[in-house]
Design an enzyme around this catalytic site. Structure first.
Site, PDB file in Angstrom:
ATOM      1  N   ILE A  44       4.262 -50.084 -22.806  1.00  0.00           N
ATOM      2  CA  ILE A  44       2.805 -50.379 -22.383  1.00  0.00           C
ATOM      3  C   ILE A  44       1.802 -49.600 -23.325  1.00  0.00           C
ATOM      4  O   ILE A  44       2.420 -48.435 -23.575  1.00  0.00           O
ATOM      5  CB  ILE A  44       2.404 -50.211 -21.078  1.00  0.00           C
ATOM      6  CG1 ILE A  44       1.267 -50.833 -20.475  1.00  0.00           C
ATOM      7  CG2 ILE A  44       2.719 -48.491 -20.576  1.00  0.00           C
ATOM      8  CD1 ILE A  44       0.877 -51.077 -19.020  1.00  0.00           C
ATOM      9  N   CYS A  45       0.884 -50.058 -23.723  1.00  0.00           N
ATOM     10  CA  CYS A  45      -0.050 -49.234 -24.536  1.00  0.00           C
ATOM     11  C   CYS A  45      -1.556 -49.615 -23.714  1.00  0.00           C
ATOM     12  O   CYS A  45      -1.662 -50.006 -22.702  1.00  0.00           O
ATOM     13  CB  CYS A  45      -0.237 -49.468 -26.015  1.00  0.00           C
ATOM     14  SG  CYS A  45      -0.758 -51.231 -26.397  1.00  0.00           S
ATOM     15  N   ARG A  46      -2.511 -49.332 -24.556  1.00  0.00           N
ATOM     16  CA  ARG A  46      -3.948 -49.648 -24.035  1.00  0.00           C
ATOM     17  C   ARG A  46      -4.067 -51.206 -23.861  1.00  0.00           C
ATOM     18  O   ARG A  46      -4.373 -51.869 -22.748  1.00  0.00           O
ATOM     19  CB  ARG A  46      -5.144 -49.247 -24.623  1.00  0.00           C
ATOM     20  CG  ARG A  46      -6.279 -49.518 -24.086  1.00  0.00           C
ATOM     21  CD  ARG A  46      -7.566 -48.809 -24.751  1.00  0.00           C
ATOM     22  NE  ARG A  46      -7.496 -48.932 -26.190  1.00  0.00           N
ATOM     23  CZ  ARG A  46      -8.224 -49.795 -27.168  1.00  0.00           C
ATOM     24  NH1 ARG A  46      -9.173 -50.318 -26.578  1.00  0.00           N
ATOM     25  NH2 ARG A  46      -8.096 -49.967 -28.409  1.00  0.00           N
ATOM     26  N   MET A  90      -2.574 -50.980 -20.386  1.00  0.00           N
ATOM     27  CA  MET A  90      -3.361 -50.359 -19.099  1.00  0.00           C
ATOM     28  C   MET A  90      -4.623 -51.025 -18.954  1.00  0.00           C
ATOM     29  O   MET A  90      -4.892 -50.801 -17.901  1.00  0.00           O
ATOM     30  CB  MET A  90      -3.541 -49.006 -19.709  1.00  0.00           C
ATOM     31  CG  MET A  90      -2.116 -48.161 -20.063  1.00  0.00           C
ATOM     32  SD  MET A  90      -0.926 -48.425 -18.598  1.00  0.00           S
ATOM     33  CE  MET A  90      -2.075 -47.295 -17.194  1.00  0.00           C
TER      34      MET A  90
END
Length: 109
Positions: free
Chosen positions: A60-62, A88
């Site tokens: 996961i990232c932004r 996120m």
């Protein structure tokens, strides 16, 4: 590339957060492993030590772009990795909890 929605990540699944330190400090999923994408190749050993040998790694990232790149790299290394679509931002929008570095409620930067 294998992709899942935030709702497909269950409590206890192995979550790898590849955002940068400032993003992580403001808010992250409790229990996630943090290895920034900018340091990922150099710190790959940390993932192999922490990840379940026969389990999935949810990346996961932004918003999903950086995690997609790391997911592709991990797949090339033989890791069963899945990109978390929406990152996120989707995590927070779905009401999933975030904590900051002080253990207080967090936010997405």
């Amino acid at each position: 590339m294998p992709t899942v929605g935030v709702g497909d990540v269950a409590d206890g699944d192995f979550l790898l957060d590849v955002r940068e330190d400032d993003e992580w400090a403001v808010g992250h999923a409790e229990g996630a492993l943090h290895i920034p994408m900018s340091e990922f190749v150099a710190r790959f050993g940390e993932l192999t030590e922490a990840a379940p040998q026969d389990g999935k790694v949810y990346v996961i990232c932004r918003s999903g772009g950086r995690s997609a790149q790391v997911t592709m790299y991990l797949a090339q290394q033989g890791v069963d990795a899945l990109n978390v679509d929406g990152g996120m931002e989707a995590w927070a929008a779905s009401g999933r909890p975030l904590v900051n570095d002080e253990g207080q409620p967090g936010a997405v930067l």
